[in-house]
Design an enzyme around this catalytic site. Structure first.
Site, mmCIF file in Angstrom:
data_model
loop_
_atom_site.group_PDB
_atom_site.id
_atom_site.type_symbol
_atom_site.label_atom_id
_atom_site.label_comp_id
_atom_site.label_asym_id
_atom_site.label_seq_id
_atom_site.Cartn_x
_atom_site.Cartn_y
_atom_site.Cartn_z
ATOM 1 N N HIS A 400 20.476 -51.477 27.054
ATOM 2 C CA HIS A 400 21.235 -51.529 28.531
ATOM 3 C C HIS A 400 22.582 -51.453 28.168
ATOM 4 C CE1 HIS A 400 17.636 -52.714 31.260
ATOM 5 N NE2 HIS A 400 17.430 -53.041 30.021
ATOM 6 N N LYS A 588 31.014 -55.516 41.406
ATOM 7 C CA LYS A 588 30.064 -55.361 39.914
ATOM 8 C C LYS A 588 30.883 -56.339 39.242
ATOM 9 C CE LYS A 588 31.286 -51.088 39.767
ATOM 10 N NZ LYS A 588 30.118 -50.311 39.545
ATOM 11 N N ARG A 589 30.297 -56.753 37.986
ATOM 12 C CA ARG A 589 30.796 -57.595 37.219
ATOM 13 C C ARG A 589 32.519 -57.028 36.767
ATOM 14 N NH1 ARG A 589 28.095 -62.376 35.055
ATOM 15 N NH2 ARG A 589 29.519 -62.377 33.483
ATOM 16 N N LYS A 594 34.738 -51.187 33.343
ATOM 17 C CA LYS A 594 34.329 -50.756 34.717
ATOM 18 C C LYS A 594 35.619 -50.598 35.462
ATOM 19 C CE LYS A 594 30.278 -53.631 34.658
ATOM 20 N NZ LYS A 594 29.242 -52.793 35.189
ATOM 21 N N THR A 696 23.536 -49.853 38.980
ATOM 22 C CA THR A 696 22.599 -49.813 40.014
ATOM 23 C C THR A 696 23.109 -50.123 41.208
ATOM 24 O OG1 THR A 696 22.211 -52.145 39.200
ATOM 25 C CG2 THR A 696 20.558 -50.504 38.791
ATOM 26 N N LYS A 700 22.611 -48.305 45.251
ATOM 27 C CA LYS A 700 22.458 -49.640 46.433
ATOM 28 C C LYS A 700 23.555 -48.953 47.654
ATOM 29 C CE LYS A 700 20.952 -53.023 43.529
ATOM 30 N NZ LYS A 700 21.550 -54.115 42.490
HETATM 31 C C1 26Q Z 1 24.125 -60.753 24.468
HETATM 32 C C2 26Q Z 1 24.341 -61.799 23.441
HETATM 33 C C3 26Q Z 1 24.601 -63.130 23.885
HETATM 34 C C4 26Q Z 1 24.766 -63.392 24.875
HETATM 35 C C5 26Q Z 1 24.714 -62.562 25.824
HETATM 36 C C6 26Q Z 1 24.368 -61.257 25.874
HETATM 37 C C7 26Q Z 1 24.189 -60.486 26.997
HETATM 38 C C8 26Q Z 1 23.738 -60.863 28.114
HETATM 39 C C9 26Q Z 1 23.722 -59.825 29.473
HETATM 40 C C10 26Q Z 1 24.492 -59.098 26.835
HETATM 41 C C11 26Q Z 1 24.372 -58.192 27.881
HETATM 42 C C12 26Q Z 1 23.754 -58.313 29.027
HETATM 43 C C13 26Q Z 1 23.824 -57.533 30.279
HETATM 44 C C14 26Q Z 1 23.774 -56.296 30.031
HETATM 45 C C15 26Q Z 1 23.793 -55.456 31.375
HETATM 46 O O1 26Q Z 1 23.645 -55.916 32.615
HETATM 47 N N1 26Q Z 1 23.891 -54.317 31.223
HETATM 48 C C16 26Q Z 1 23.690 -53.508 32.407
HETATM 49 O O2 26Q Z 1 22.346 -53.295 32.574
HETATM 50 C C17 26Q Z 1 22.180 -52.339 33.821
HETATM 51 C C18 26Q Z 1 20.694 -52.361 34.023
HETATM 52 O O3 26Q Z 1 20.172 -51.383 33.045
HETATM 53 C C19 26Q Z 1 22.850 -51.187 33.761
HETATM 54 O O4 26Q Z 1 22.717 -50.514 35.167
HETATM 55 C C20 26Q Z 1 24.291 -51.368 33.485
HETATM 56 O O5 26Q Z 1 25.182 -50.142 33.323
HETATM 57 C C21 26Q Z 1 24.542 -52.202 32.523
HETATM 58 O O6 26Q Z 1 25.848 -52.353 32.152
#
Ligand code: 26Q
Length: 853
Positions: A400, A588-589, A594, A696, A700
């Protein structure tokens, strides 16, 4: 293959029950069950439903229909729905098992993810069960608005953003289409923090969701598993075999809480199983007997800390020990559960990979690979080669993110001490992989080192995931291409068939039908309601893009939605944006890549333009933001401060406030998104090209008829393909241009010097807004301090961004053209349905068919 414990009698029964597959049958799916339908019919009967609600109110809450408040009614109604789902689940269980036993065409699909951002459930479940009207009838008598009841429910915010919400949308799609699927995650006591804005600054508060959210949790203590950590580990040779001993591990109990997952127009009820950590003996009896009560209680706390809180990091590194513990805890409990269920049903592990697909959503559950190896080898005496064949043909992995800093890596010493047996298995996977890689790329030790799992005293989770999976996918065409060309290039050269794409999708029923019922009804009126279950039908709506009646309706529906949002903003923030202004939304975050900062810079330049031209004739603009920053992400928090201070100054300056408004929505969440998406005119998707895996939120807003202004990044590329370049506003560098420009030495200061509008906006940061100056942000944009200046190239894309916005404003004034574009966007969102994504996964990756149709 037997576990070194006894086979239970149910194992034996299951083995006897295996029927040979009948030759020549097409789809193995059963027709929807009569029993499930009978249950639904019973609960749809208003008298029966009411009777159940009354019983709960009297017996549990000691009140009645007349005196109960909205919160009690929410609890009672949800509990009745949960009970109905429990009854349906029982029937479904019989059916799905009998289909699974009778064919090799279906598999059990396990979707493992550290995050499931479920949001509220009641409204969605009622919609799916077709019981909204039953409840509305009851509420009408009581003079309660349905939305008020739904809003009693706290969001289950067990996720950060895109990744977690995708998992939730996928559970809906899996169930609606009758796949036999289970989600696994953690039962965090506190979900994603609640955001408050205090004097412009983000402050985090705990999200105590359980009191209101517990109604949907079905505790299953009888299915508790034990997970072991640490301990003294020794390997030794005996009878020509390598054996090991593990002494004094710390054990933690994993107690499951199941959430029933409904689908639309189906009797299938799947489940999301959330593990909660509990100390294995609730007190350390030794310490307790010695009178050391406080220490005994502290031990209890330490085990339970594992599922205390969701890590609020999204796409940034968070290498904490507790986070790794969470991952192994979830993985080990889930794997034990999966193997146990396999044996109950089939009595053998030999067909495991033929009947089971385990999907790891990002690398966070990657320990599934060594953990399954451990269970197969240590508990069931399987040899390495057979175990590896089964595991690697069972597991598949979705990436992702391409952000290098977000690729997970763990310190080897930490992994080794916390999970000594798992570490030893990872070492062996690594050793064997290196031999194989060296054979593929003879003499290229550099490549082998780079591709291997262990290196630089780290365990590289992405490499482990690729090596242990039979398929790897990205989440949009562009992202999957970048994985092949760049992130996983060497693996791609070695095994091109392993890599594929599945573009993300969203749950149409939640994000269109439930959140924008007026638009959904209009579409029903135009093309019938089949699109609700068969998204490909939605395309037919495009035929109405020049129909004046439809265009006017689309216009009115959007305006009504904007009024509703404006009222909500008024209730929560004390001012109501003008519904006749353009609503420009970036939700978004908060993350540098972004580029909310690019949006902010343009708002500053609009502000300056109006100050300089007080009489300017323009359509008023409302900029709406929703964004949480990871609590430790200082830079992101500063951008939130900037947006809020900018809002404060602009909204309170009478010279501009009738032309310009900035709204920062506090605590952006699934339920606020449901209010926001239907009211957006313009969807801001402006990440630096090559950085956003898919997005995503873009889908929406698109399905709700908003027009995208965006870069050629993530799924925006496919949105443009779908609607055609004339129905989207694209600007900025392409991913390739970004790559080239960065390599040839990007000089943000030169860009700044040659664009006076940009220069003025950047300089204004030094003066600041509402008494707060932002010279640190100016510095970040112009001076290479830690990395290069302006690392996400906001300045580089500024001019073209402004040009695209000017084009967009002109288009907005031609209302028929705009509404035409809006219809085109809704209609061609057809391909971004989660139902379509799931079909792709089932065909390309899991090789599984539904068990119900
Ligand atoms: C990793 C290691 C330690 C702690 C946390 C994490 C961690 C947690 C969450 C790393 C990444 C995430 C989240 C990633 C994420 O939300 N990515 C998004 O995924 C969406 C669904 O596929 C995409 O639409 C987005 O583009 C993408 O940024």
């Amino acid at each position: 293959m037997k576990k070194k414990t006894h086979k239970t009698s149910s194992d034996l029964k299951a083995v006897e029950a295996v029927k040979p597959e009948s030759p020549g049958t097409g789809s193995p799916a059963l027709q929807q069950s009569h029993e499930g339908d009978k249950i639904k019919a019973r609960y749809s009967n208003p008298a029966y439903f009411r009777e159940n609600v009354e019983q709960y109110l009297t017996n549990i809450l000691h009140t009645d229909l007349k005196t109960a408040d909205t919160s009690q009614l929410y609890k009672a109604i949800s509990q009745v729905i949960n009970k109905e789902l429990g009854e349906m689940r029982l029937e479904y269980n019989k059916e799905r098992k009998s289909v699974q036993l009778s064919t090799d065409k279906t598999k059990k699909i396990y979707y493992i993810c550290m995050e499931f951002l479920m949001g509220q459930s009641l409204k969605n479940n009622l919609y799916n069960l077709g019981q909204t009207e039953t409840v509305k009838g009851l509420l009408k008598e009581l003079n309660i608005e349905p939305e008020a009841l739904y809003d009693e429910e706290p969001d289950a915010g067990l996720g950060n953003g895109g990744l977690g919400r995708l998992a939730a949308c996928f559970m809906d799609a899996l169930t609606t289409q009758g796949y036999d699927a289970t989600g696994y995650s953690l039962c965090y006591e506190y979900g994603l923090f609640r955001q408050k804005i205090v004097d412009g600054w983000q402050v985090e508060f705990p999200d105590n969701w359980l009191p209101g959210g517990r109604v949907w949790l079905n505790p299953r203590e009888d299915d508790t598993f034990t997970v072991s950590f640490y301990g003294e580990y020794h390997e030794y040779w005996e009878d020509g075999k390598l054996k090991y001993s593990l002494q004094h591990p710390q054990t933690v109990e994993a107690v499951p809480y199941d959430i029933f997952i409904t689908g639309s127009e189906t009797t299938a009820v799947n489940k999301l199983r959330l593990w909660s950590a509990r100390n294995s003996a609730s007190f350390d009896m030794n310490a307790f007997n010695n009178g050391d009560f406080t220490n005994a209680a502290r031990n209890t706390n330490s085990a339970e800390m594992i599922t205390k809180v969701l890590y609020p990091a999204d796409n940034i590194p968070e290498g904490k020990e507790l986070r790794l513990k969470q991952q192994y805890f979830m993985v080990s409990a889930s794997c034990q559960n999966i193997v146990r269920d396999q044996l109950h049903l089939y009595g053998t592990l030999d067909n495991f990979h033929k009947k089971t697909a385990i999907h790891i959503n990002d690398t966070h559950p990657a320990l599934v690979i060594p953990e399954l190896m451990r269970i197969f080898m240590d508990d069931y005496d399987m040899g390495w080669d057979k175990a590896w064949h089964i595991v690697s043909n069972t597991v598949s992995y979705t990436n992702h993110t391409v952000l290098a800093e977000a690729l997970e890596k763990w310190n080897t010493a930490l992994v080794q001490s916390m999970m000594p047996r798992i570490y030893s298995i990872i070492q062996e996977i690594d050793r064997r992989f290196r031999i194989e890689a060296f054979r593929k790329f003879p003499g290229d030790t550099g490549k082998t080192d780079y591709m291997s799992i262990l290196g630089d005293q780290q365990v590289r989770m992405a490499n482990l995931s690729v090596i242990g999976s039979h398929k790897v996918n990205g989440v949009s065409q562009l992202h999957s291409q970048i994985l092949k060309d760049d992130v996983f290039h060497d693996y791609y050269l070695a095994d091109p068939d392993k890599f594929t794409n599945v573009t993300n999708g969203i749950a149409f029923r939640r994000w269109l039908c439930q959140s924008n019922p007026a638009l959904a009804s209009l579409i029903d009126e135009c093309i019938g309601s089949e699109y609700r279950l068969d998204s490909s039908q939605l395309e037919k709506f495009a035929a109405f893009r020049s129909d004046k009646y439809v265009l006017d309706k689309v216009d009115k529906i959007k305006r009504d939605n904007k009024v509703r949002l404006s009222n909500y903003i008024n209730r929560t923030m004390g001012f109501a944006p003008d519904p006749d202004s353009v609503f420009i939304v970036q939700a978004k975050r908060m993350h540098e890549y972004k580029r909310q900062l690019l949006n902010a810079l343009r708002i500053i330049s609009r502000y300056q333009m109006i100050l300089e031209n007080p009489g300017v004739d323009m359509r008023p603009e409302t900029y709406i933001f929703g964004a949480k920053a990871a609590p430790t992400y200082y830079h992101a928090k500063f951008i939130i401060l900037l947006l809020n201070k900018l809002a404060q100054e602009i909204n309170n300056n009478p010279a501009v406030s009738d032309k310009l408004k900035v709204v920062f929505l506090e605590n952006y969440s699934v339920s606020t998104a449901e209010k926001l998406m239907p009211a957006a005119d313009v969807s801001e998707q402006i990440s630096l090209a090559g950085k956003e895996a898919s997005g995503t939120g873009n889908m929406k807003m698109m399905i709700n008829g908003a027009i995208t202004i965006g870069t050629l990044d993530g799924a925006n590329v496919e949105i443009r393909q779908a609607v055609g370049p004339e129905n989207i506003f694209i600007f900025g560098q392409t991913a390739e241009e970004v790559y080239r420009n960065l390599r040839s030495g990007y000089n943000s200061r030169a860009v700044y010097e040659r664009d006076p509008v940009l220069k003025q906006a950047v300089d204004r940061l030094e003066i600041g807004f509402s008494g707060t100056e932002f010279s640190n942000i100016k510095d970040y944009l112009l001076n290479p301090t830690y990395s290069i200046a302006d690392p996400y190239m906001c300045l580089m894309d500024f001019k073209d961004y402004c040009r695209a916005h000017d084009d967009l404003s002109a288009a907005y004034e031609d209302r028929d053209r705009w509404n035409f574009m809006s219809v085109v966007n809704t209609a061609y969102a057809e391909r971004f349905s989660a139902d379509r994504s799931i079909k792709d996964y089932a065909e390309k990756i899991w090789h599984s068919q539904p068990v119900l149709k």
